[in-house]
Design a protein around this motif. Structure first.
Motif, PDB file in Angstrom:
ATOM      1  N   ILE A   6       0.495  -0.879  -0.469  1.00 52.60           N
ATOM      2  CA  ILE A   6       0.051  -0.082   0.134  1.00 52.60           C
ATOM      3  C   ILE A   6       0.699   1.479   0.271  1.00 52.60           C
ATOM      4  CG2 ILE A   6      -1.911   1.223   1.514  1.00 52.60           C
ATOM      5  CD1 ILE A   6      -2.983  -1.418   0.207  1.00 52.60           C
ATOM      6  N   ILE A   7       1.959   1.232   1.142  1.00 53.83           N
ATOM      7  CA  ILE A   7       2.951   2.056   0.893  1.00 53.83           C
ATOM      8  C   ILE A   7       3.919   2.636  -0.414  1.00 53.83           C
ATOM      9  CG2 ILE A   7       4.753   2.814   2.077  1.00 53.83           C
ATOM     10  CD1 ILE A   7       3.707   1.871   3.867  1.00 53.83           C
ATOM     11  N   VAL A   8       3.969   1.618  -1.311  1.00 55.98           N
ATOM     12  CA  VAL A   8       4.063   1.618  -2.508  1.00 55.98           C
ATOM     13  C   VAL A   8       3.027   2.038  -3.200  1.00 55.98           C
ATOM     14  CG1 VAL A   8       5.916  -0.138  -4.662  1.00 55.98           C
ATOM     15  CG2 VAL A   8       6.046  -0.402  -1.835  1.00 55.98           C
ATOM     16  N   LEU A   9       2.349   1.843  -3.566  1.00 60.80           N
ATOM     17  CA  LEU A   9       1.562   2.682  -3.718  1.00 60.80           C
ATOM     18  C   LEU A   9       1.111   3.757  -4.165  1.00 60.80           C
ATOM     19  CD1 LEU A   9      -1.246  -0.703  -4.578  1.00 60.80           C
ATOM     20  CD2 LEU A   9       0.440  -0.238  -6.378  1.00 60.80           C
ATOM     21  N   ALA A  10       1.073   3.416  -2.574  1.00 67.03           N
ATOM     22  CA  ALA A  10       0.761   5.825  -2.516  1.00 67.03           C
ATOM     23  C   ALA A  10       1.814   6.380  -3.138  1.00 67.03           C
ATOM     24  CB  ALA A  10       0.542   5.841  -1.041  1.00 67.03           C
ATOM     25  N   GLU A  11       3.510   5.880  -3.303  1.00 70.38           N
ATOM     26  CA  GLU A  11       4.494   6.712  -3.203  1.00 70.38           C
ATOM     27  C   GLU A  11       4.120   7.839  -3.951  1.00 70.38           C
ATOM     28  OE1 GLU A  11       9.424   6.242  -4.376  1.00 70.38           O
ATOM     29  OE2 GLU A  11       7.853   4.470  -4.192  1.00 70.38           O
ATOM     30  N   PRO A  12       3.318   7.901  -5.105  1.00 68.50           N
ATOM     31  CA  PRO A  12       3.760   9.100  -6.079  1.00 68.50           C
ATOM     32  C   PRO A  12       3.475  10.128  -5.222  1.00 68.50           C
ATOM     33  CG  PRO A  12       2.559   7.629  -7.320  1.00 68.50           C
ATOM     34  CD  PRO A  12       2.719   6.428  -5.749  1.00 68.50           C
ATOM     35  N   GLN A  13       2.132  10.031  -4.516  1.00 69.63           N
ATOM     36  CA  GLN A  13       1.452  11.291  -3.349  1.00 69.63           C
ATOM     37  C   GLN A  13       1.904  12.035  -2.572  1.00 69.63           C
ATOM     38  OE1 GLN A  13      -0.171   8.270  -3.646  1.00 69.63           O
ATOM     39  NE2 GLN A  13      -1.239   8.882  -5.787  1.00 69.63           N
ATOM     40  N   TRP A  14       3.305  10.705  -1.406  1.00 70.95           N
ATOM     41  CA  TRP A  14       3.829  11.508  -0.294  1.00 70.95           C
ATOM     42  C   TRP A  14       5.258  11.651  -0.788  1.00 70.95           C
ATOM     43  CZ3 TRP A  14       8.733   7.920   0.617  1.00 70.95           C
ATOM     44  CH2 TRP A  14       8.173   6.992  -0.027  1.00 70.95           C
ATOM     45  N   SER A  15       5.647  11.251  -2.195  1.00 74.91           N
ATOM     46  CA  SER A  15       7.189  11.636  -2.918  1.00 74.91           C
ATOM     47  C   SER A  15       6.566  13.271  -3.483  1.00 74.91           C
ATOM     48  CB  SER A  15       6.929  10.976  -3.963  1.00 74.91           C
ATOM     49  OG  SER A  15       7.798   9.029  -3.268  1.00 74.91           O
ATOM     50  N   ARG A  16       5.414  13.357  -4.370  1.00 75.05           N
ATOM     51  CA  ARG A  16       5.103  14.962  -5.159  1.00 75.05           C
ATOM     52  C   ARG A  16       5.138  15.778  -3.226  1.00 75.05           C
ATOM     53  NH1 ARG A  16      -0.358  13.653  -5.984  1.00 75.05           N
ATOM     54  NH2 ARG A  16       0.820  12.576  -8.439  1.00 75.05           N
ATOM     55  N   LYS A  17       4.759  15.302  -2.336  1.00 73.65           N
ATOM     56  CA  LYS A  17       5.187  16.386  -1.288  1.00 73.65           C
ATOM     57  C   LYS A  17       5.746  16.039  -0.160  1.00 73.65           C
ATOM     58  CE  LYS A  17       1.130  17.167   1.108  1.00 73.65           C
ATOM     59  NZ  LYS A  17      -0.024  17.012   1.683  1.00 73.65           N
ATOM     60  N   ASP A  18       7.132  15.299  -0.407  1.00 80.10           N
ATOM     61  CA  ASP A  18       8.347  15.153   0.052  1.00 80.10           C
ATOM     62  C   ASP A  18       8.404  14.904   1.623  1.00 80.10           C
ATOM     63  OD1 ASP A  18      10.680  15.133   0.641  1.00 80.10           O
ATOM     64  OD2 ASP A  18      11.544  17.205   0.646  1.00 80.10           O
ATOM     65  N   LEU A  19       7.456  13.861   1.569  1.00 78.89           N
ATOM     66  CA  LEU A  19       7.275  13.245   2.826  1.00 78.89           C
ATOM     67  C   LEU A  19       7.760  12.472   3.598  1.00 78.89           C
ATOM     68  CD1 LEU A  19       3.399  13.067   2.923  1.00 78.89           C
ATOM     69  CD2 LEU A  19       4.462  14.946   3.962  1.00 78.89           C
ATOM     70  N   ASN A  20       8.817  12.178   4.516  1.00 77.49           N
ATOM     71  CA  ASN A  20       9.187  10.859   4.852  1.00 77.49           C
ATOM     72  C   ASN A  20       8.662   9.708   5.122  1.00 77.49           C
ATOM     73  OD1 ASN A  20      12.101  10.085   5.893  1.00 77.49           O
ATOM     74  ND2 ASN A  20      10.965  10.427   8.030  1.00 77.49           N
ATOM     75  N   MET A  21       8.813   8.985   4.491  1.00 78.02           N
ATOM     76  CA  MET A  21       8.402   7.906   5.281  1.00 78.02           C
ATOM     77  C   MET A  21       9.283   6.820   5.930  1.00 78.02           C
ATOM     78  SD  MET A  21       4.599   6.827   5.103  1.00 78.02           S
ATOM     79  CE  MET A  21       4.148   8.201   3.299  1.00 78.02           C
ATOM     80  N   GLU A  22       8.642   6.384   7.298  1.00 78.52           N
ATOM     81  CA  GLU A  22       9.116   5.319   8.075  1.00 78.52           C
ATOM     82  C   GLU A  22       8.463   4.500   8.620  1.00 78.52           C
ATOM     83  OE1 GLU A  22      11.404   7.047  11.257  1.00 78.52           O
ATOM     84  OE2 GLU A  22      12.142   9.126  10.576  1.00 78.52           O
ATOM     85  N   LEU A  23       8.730   3.228   8.186  1.00 76.31           N
ATOM     86  CA  LEU A  23       8.452   1.981   8.407  1.00 76.31           C
ATOM     87  C   LEU A  23       9.684   1.369   9.106  1.00 76.31           C
ATOM     88  CD1 LEU A  23       7.760   0.551   4.611  1.00 76.31           C
ATOM     89  CD2 LEU A  23       6.627   2.339   6.513  1.00 76.31           C
ATOM     90  N   GLU A  24       7.840   0.403  10.391  1.00 74.76           N
ATOM     91  CA  GLU A  24       8.948  -0.939  11.610  1.00 74.76           C
ATOM     92  C   GLU A  24       7.882  -1.739  11.366  1.00 74.76           C
ATOM     93  OE1 GLU A  24      10.642  -1.260  16.372  1.00 74.76           O
ATOM     94  OE2 GLU A  24      10.032   1.100  14.942  1.00 74.76           O
ATOM     95  N   LEU A  25       7.446  -2.497  10.603  1.00 77.66           N
ATOM     96  CA  LEU A  25       6.968  -3.717  10.509  1.00 77.66           C
ATOM     97  C   LEU A  25       7.840  -5.212  11.165  1.00 77.66           C
ATOM     98  CD1 LEU A  25       5.696  -3.275   7.237  1.00 77.66           C
ATOM     99  CD2 LEU A  25       5.383  -1.863   9.082  1.00 77.66           C
ATOM    100  N   LEU A  26       6.350  -6.059  11.636  1.00 79.27           N
ATOM    101  CA  LEU A  26       6.824  -7.550  11.975  1.00 79.27           C
ATOM    102  C   LEU A  26       6.580  -8.614  11.228  1.00 79.27           C
ATOM    103  CD1 LEU A  26       5.713  -6.872  15.670  1.00 79.27           C
ATOM    104  CD2 LEU A  26       8.538  -7.163  14.558  1.00 79.27           C
ATOM    105  N   PRO A  27       6.597  -9.364  10.950  1.00 78.64           N
ATOM    106  CA  PRO A  27       6.665 -10.531  10.002  1.00 78.64           C
ATOM    107  C   PRO A  27       5.214 -11.220  11.091  1.00 78.64           C
ATOM    108  CG  PRO A  27       8.402 -11.218  10.612  1.00 78.64           C
ATOM    109  CD  PRO A  27       7.848  -9.735  11.905  1.00 78.64           C
ATOM    110  N   CYS A  28       3.891 -11.317   9.891  1.00 78.60           N
ATOM    111  CA  CYS A  28       2.449 -11.814  10.372  1.00 78.60           C
ATOM    112  C   CYS A  28       1.268 -11.906   9.763  1.00 78.60           C
ATOM    113  CB  CYS A  28       1.770 -10.194  11.394  1.00 78.60           C
ATOM    114  SG  CYS A  28       0.828 -10.181  12.119  1.00 78.60           S
ATOM    115  N   THR A  29       1.072 -13.005   9.738  1.00 77.73           N
ATOM    116  CA  THR A  29      -0.042 -13.831   8.700  1.00 77.73           C
ATOM    117  C   THR A  29      -1.278 -13.210  10.032  1.00 77.73           C
ATOM    118  OG1 THR A  29       1.835 -14.879   8.256  1.00 77.73           O
ATOM    119  CG2 THR A  29      -0.597 -15.269   7.981  1.00 77.73           C
TER     120      THR A  29
END
Length: 444
Positions: A303-326
């Motif tokens: 979802i974050i990759v698909l939204a990259e054009p929107q947050w990159s256009r505004k020069d937003l800093n995107m930070e992730l800290e994800l855990l493996p989870c099913t």
């Protein structure tokens, strides 16, 4: 006549009178049967005492005077022996028992025509004492009084139930009148009651139903008004620009810009239509869901990759800290959840800001935290952000192509999956949304 038969009050009165009549008839029959049995046991004790007194009187004249005195009180006392004619009308076996040698106890003869007869053995060389008492007049009087009493009870009881049935039926009539008013469109009707009995509970339930219907009607009116407004705005723009293009008032070099505006407005209408259809589907109890196992962390990355054009256009800093989870859920619906939440975070965060996405595990399940450094939401607006068409800053939301349905869809999807969402926000600092997925939704 049909109205009377269908009246609850009429049926209550008729039922009560029917029960009373049956009860009185049975009582009369039972009492009448009981009256056939004279009080012979008590009478036997009296006759034994009378016989003892008579045997003490030696003077025939005094004896005759005593018998006449007893006769005044309804006691017909006769001295009898085996040859007495009065014994001929009595059962032979009992007559013989009366003259058995050595017998001292009284003999109670079978009753005939309401006449009670008791004999007391006289002993050696003495006549037996026979007392006869006709209870028929007494029983007749008692039956008449009993019948009169029962009829009096029936009449008084019928009149009382006729009066009381009015109070029994009154709440039902009030409910009927209120329901008729409600059916005509008056949802403000309320019932007043004093007693907290079954009728009181019914009236309170009716009032609760009226309040809920009034609330639903208000929501419906707001919903129609909001939908009309949301549709009218882009339609007005489209109509105005197409008319200007048609009339040739827009120079050719500016037509492309205006066509782009028309295109954006059609996209806005399409998004509104899609969201309305999705909400309508989620509101129904038969929304199609396809539960499957998928990687939650991979879904968030996608979802974050698909939204990259929107947050990159505004020069937003995107930070992730994800855990493996099913997890076990509807993947398409969860895509919508993350798209809407992240879309709002990107939309309302100023250029150069930051968005943080991290996952945390707890005993209750897994929580996904999405925090931004945007403008924030006022505290008074927080309870309403999941309401349909609610926008904190309508002018700003309109310029950012919002319609106030995104978070309404989010809360519907999360409730469908038994998940929760919590929101904390500070004006000028940003907003954090925490989606908690219960442990039973996690795949081992």
């Amino acid at each position: 006549m049909k109205f009377i038969r269908n009246s609850l009050r009429f049926r209550i009165v008729v039922t009560f009178i029917g029960i009373v009549i049956v009860s009185l008839v049975l009582t009369f029959i039972l009492q009448n049967d009981a009256g056939k049995n004279t009080p012979n046991d008590a009478m036997a004790a009296v006759v034994e005492d009378v016989a003892a007194l008579i045997h003490l009187i030696d003077d025939p004249e005094k004896l005759q005077s005593s018998l006449q005195i007893f006769e005044k009180y309804g006691m017909n006392i006769t001295l009898v022996n085996k040859q007495s004619e009065v014994l001929a009308a009595l059962p032979e076996e009992q007559v013989q028992a009366l003259f058995e040698p050595g017998r001292t106890k009284a003999v109670i003869f079978n009753n005939k025509n309401g006449t009670a007869a008791v004999g007391v053995p006289g002993g050696t060389g003495m006549d037996a004492v026979l007392m006869q008492n006709d209870f028929a007049p007494l029983f007749h009087t008692l039956r008449e009084r009993l019948l009169t009493s029962l009829l009096t009870v029936l009449i008084i009881g019928s009149l009382l139930i006729l009066l009381m049935s009015r109070f029994i039926v009154k709440p039902i009539k009030q409910l009927t009148a209120a329901a008729q008013k409600m059916s005509s469109g008056d949802l403000t009707v309320r019932l007043k009651y004093r007693n907290h009995d079954e009728f009181g509970e019914l009236m309170e339930s009716f009032n609760q139903m009226a309040r809920e219907l009034q609330k639903i009607d208000s929501i419906r009116e707001d919903f129609v008004s909001n939908v009309s407004h949301e549709m009218q705005s882009p339609l007005t723009s489209i109509r105005g620009f197409t008319k200007a293009l048609q009339d040739g008032v827009i120079p050719p070099e500016e037509q492309k810009e205006h066509l782009e505006i028309i295109y954006e407005e059609t996209l806005r209408l399409s998004r509104l239509s899609d969201n309305l259809l999705r909400l309508a589907s989620l509101d129904s109890e038969h929304h199609p869901t396809s539960f499957s196992s998928f990687q939650l962390d991979e879904q968030l990355r996608k979802i974050i990759v698909l939204a990259e054009p929107q947050w990159s256009r505004k020069d937003l800093n995107m930070e992730l800290e994800l855990l493996p989870c099913t997890i076990q859920a509807d993947e398409d619906l969860f895509d919508q959840v993350w798209q809407n939440i992240l879309g709002n975070a990107i939309k309302y965060t100023d250029a150069g800001g930051s968005i943080y996405v991290d996952m945390r595990e707890s005993p209750s399940g897994v929580s996904v935290h999405i925090r931004d450094t945007g403008k924030g939401i006022p505290q008074e607006a927080l309870p309403h952000i999941f309401d349909r068409f609610y926008m904190v800053d309508k002018a700003r939301s309109s310029s950012l192509k919002g319609n106030g349905l995104g978070l309404s869809i989010v809360i519907k999807i999360l409730k469908l999956h038994e998940c929760t969402i919590d929101v904390t926000s500070t004006v000028g600092e940003g907003t954090e949304m925490v989606v908690t997925i219960p442990r039973k939704r996690l795949s081992s």
